[in-house]
Scaffold this motif. Structure first.
Motif, PDB file in Angstrom:
ATOM      1  N   UNK A 157       0.852  -1.200   0.000  1.00 29.90           N
ATOM      2  CA  UNK A 157       0.000   0.000   0.000  1.00 29.90           C
ATOM      3  C   UNK A 157       0.887   1.249   0.000  1.00 29.90           C
ATOM      4  N   UNK A 158       0.270   2.420  -0.150  1.00 29.32           N
ATOM      5  CA  UNK A 158       1.034   3.673  -0.150  1.00 29.32           C
ATOM      6  C   UNK A 158       1.179   4.283   1.242  1.00 29.32           C
ATOM      7  N   UNK A 159       0.273   3.930   2.130  1.00 34.78           N
ATOM      8  CA  UNK A 159       0.231   4.548   3.460  1.00 34.78           C
ATOM      9  C   UNK A 159       1.489   4.196   4.271  1.00 34.78           C
ATOM     10  N   UNK A 160       2.420   5.160   4.324  1.00 31.89           N
ATOM     11  CA  UNK A 160       3.717   4.923   4.964  1.00 31.89           C
ATOM     12  C   UNK A 160       3.567   4.647   6.466  1.00 31.89           C
ATOM     13  N   UNK A 161       2.582   5.298   7.086  1.00 29.25           N
ATOM     14  CA  UNK A 161       2.370   5.066   8.517  1.00 29.25           C
ATOM     15  C   UNK A 161       1.949   3.644   8.800  1.00 29.25           C
ATOM     16  N   UNK A 162       1.055   3.161   7.953  1.00 29.45           N
ATOM     17  CA  UNK A 162       0.577   1.789   8.124  1.00 29.45           C
ATOM     18  C   UNK A 162       1.729   0.792   7.937  1.00 29.45           C
ATOM     19  N   UNK A 163       2.537   1.028   6.920  1.00 29.57           N
ATOM     20  CA  UNK A 163       3.675   0.130   6.670  1.00 29.57           C
ATOM     21  C   UNK A 163       4.624   0.144   7.872  1.00 29.57           C
ATOM     22  N   UNK A 164       4.926   1.345   8.357  1.00 31.61           N
ATOM     23  CA  UNK A 164       5.816   1.456   9.522  1.00 31.61           C
ATOM     24  C   UNK A 164       5.212   0.752  10.736  1.00 31.61           C
ATOM     25  N   UNK A 165       3.894   0.895  10.905  1.00 30.43           N
ATOM     26  CA  UNK A 165       3.228   0.195  12.024  1.00 30.43           C
ATOM     27  C   UNK A 165       3.357  -1.310  11.901  1.00 30.43           C
ATOM     28  N   UNK A 166       3.202  -1.820  10.690  1.00 29.21           N
ATOM     29  CA  UNK A 166       3.312  -3.272  10.500  1.00 29.21           C
ATOM     30  C   UNK A 166       4.729  -3.747  10.823  1.00 29.21           C
ATOM     31  N   UNK A 167       5.710  -3.026  10.323  1.00 29.53           N
ATOM     32  CA  UNK A 167       7.103  -3.414  10.615  1.00 29.53           C
ATOM     33  C   UNK A 167       7.391  -3.304  12.111  1.00 29.53           C
ATOM     34  N   UNK A 200      13.400   1.428   3.700  1.00 28.16           N
ATOM     35  CA  UNK A 200      13.804   2.496   4.621  1.00 28.16           C
ATOM     36  C   UNK A 200      12.941   2.478   5.878  1.00 28.16           C
ATOM     37  N   UNK A 201      11.641   2.209   5.691  1.00 27.87           N
ATOM     38  CA  UNK A 201      10.737   2.110   6.846  1.00 27.87           C
ATOM     39  C   UNK A 201      11.098   0.896   7.690  1.00 27.87           C
ATOM     40  N   UNK A 202      11.450  -0.200   7.013  1.00 28.48           N
ATOM     41  CA  UNK A 202      11.812  -1.423   7.737  1.00 28.48           C
ATOM     42  C   UNK A 202      13.051  -1.186   8.597  1.00 28.48           C
ATOM     43  N   UNK A 203      14.017  -0.475   8.032  1.00 27.74           N
ATOM     44  CA  UNK A 203      15.248  -0.181   8.777  1.00 27.74           C
ATOM     45  C   UNK A 203      14.923   0.696   9.987  1.00 27.74           C
ATOM     46  N   UNK A 204      14.054   1.675   9.751  1.00 25.91           N
ATOM     47  CA  UNK A 204      13.603   2.537  10.851  1.00 25.91           C
ATOM     48  C   UNK A 204      12.985   1.714  11.984  1.00 25.91           C
ATOM     49  N   UNK A 205      12.285   0.651  11.601  1.00 24.86           N
ATOM     50  CA  UNK A 205      11.595  -0.164  12.603  1.00 24.86           C
ATOM     51  C   UNK A 205      12.496  -1.243  13.213  1.00 24.86           C
ATOM     52  N   UNK A 206      13.715  -1.399  12.702  1.00 24.16           N
ATOM     53  CA  UNK A 206      14.633  -2.338  13.358  1.00 24.16           C
ATOM     54  C   UNK A 206      14.996  -3.596  12.583  1.00 24.16           C
TER      55      UNK A 206
END
Ligand SMILES: *Cc1c(COP(=O)(O)O)cnc(C)c1O
Length: 223
Positions: A157-167, A200-206
């Protein structure tokens, strides 16, 4: 596609300690060799026979990560050389890998695939299924697999917040499992998450392992 330059660009964005799995599925061996010659050593494939064919013609020091849905009748194509099976999504599969690993005299690092995404079609344990499986304890008898962490894919999906939340939910779950089941297991240390569009979001999440294909090799041509 300038594979060498793409690898340099990606490595520049990945902090020290996070490893890059170059997802080479559908690309021919010559293309992998180009990445190899640029210094890449970890490659990810999702079909057992394709991995086998590439393993046979490419350098021995490549680390092959199996990242797809593995059918038990295909384990034989990869067991003697695979360095990690990233997408184990049932106890049954883990147990079958263990049996082949015993015969091969190897201990195989495996990741538990967790279903994060909203899409129905993806494989993987739910958080609760995974907890229940670990609580039940049968896995402790499997001498020749080493549960080394978790793997997941975010929603497409495009929603970066949602992706970051999942990670982030996968990172939290990793911490929970580490505490509840693997406190004494130094091998339980990997969180494989992040692909071309969301690493990049995945890295942010660890994340500890990112699996990137398109951004290195270009679009895949599905035959
Ligand atoms: C294909 C695939 C990737 C790589 O996807 P890209 O978008 O090309 O980077 C990562 N993980 C898994 C499990 C895959 O099947």
């Amino acid at each position: 596609m300038d594979i060498q330059q793409n690898l340099i660009d990606i490595k520049n964005e990945i902090p020290e300690g996070i490893r890059l799995v170059a997802v080479s599925k559908y690309h021919p061996a010559e293309v992998l060799l180009e990445a190899y010659n640029a210094g890449q050593r970890i490659f990810g494939e999702n079909k057992a026979q394709e991995m086998k064919a590439k393993h046979e013609v490419l350098p021995e020091d490549i680390k092959w990560h199996f990242i797809g849905h593995l059918q038990s009748n295909k384990i034989k194509y990869i067991i003697s050389y695979v360095s990690m099976i990233e997408a184990v999504d049932t106890l049954k599969l883990l147990s079958e890998i263990n049996q082949y690993a015993i015969k091969a005299g190897r201990i195989i690092p495996c990741l538990l695939e967790i279903h994060l995404a909203k899409e129905e079609t993806k494989f993987g344990f739910s958080f609760q299924e995974c907890r229940d499986m670990l609580k039940e304890g049968e896995w402790k008898k499997l001498t020749n697999v080493s549960i080394s962490g978790v793997m997941g894919m975010a929603s497409n999906i495009d929603d970066q917040n949602q992706i970051l939340n999942e990670f982030s939910s996968l990172k939290d779950f990793f911490n929970e499992l580490k505490k509840d089941f693997f406190a004494e297991s130094p091998d339980f240390k990997e969180i494989s998450m992040g692909m071309s569009n969301d690493y990049k979001l995945a890295i942010q999440a660890g994340s500890t392992l990112v699996r990137i294909g398109t951004k290195i090799f270009g679009e895949r041509i599905y035959k």
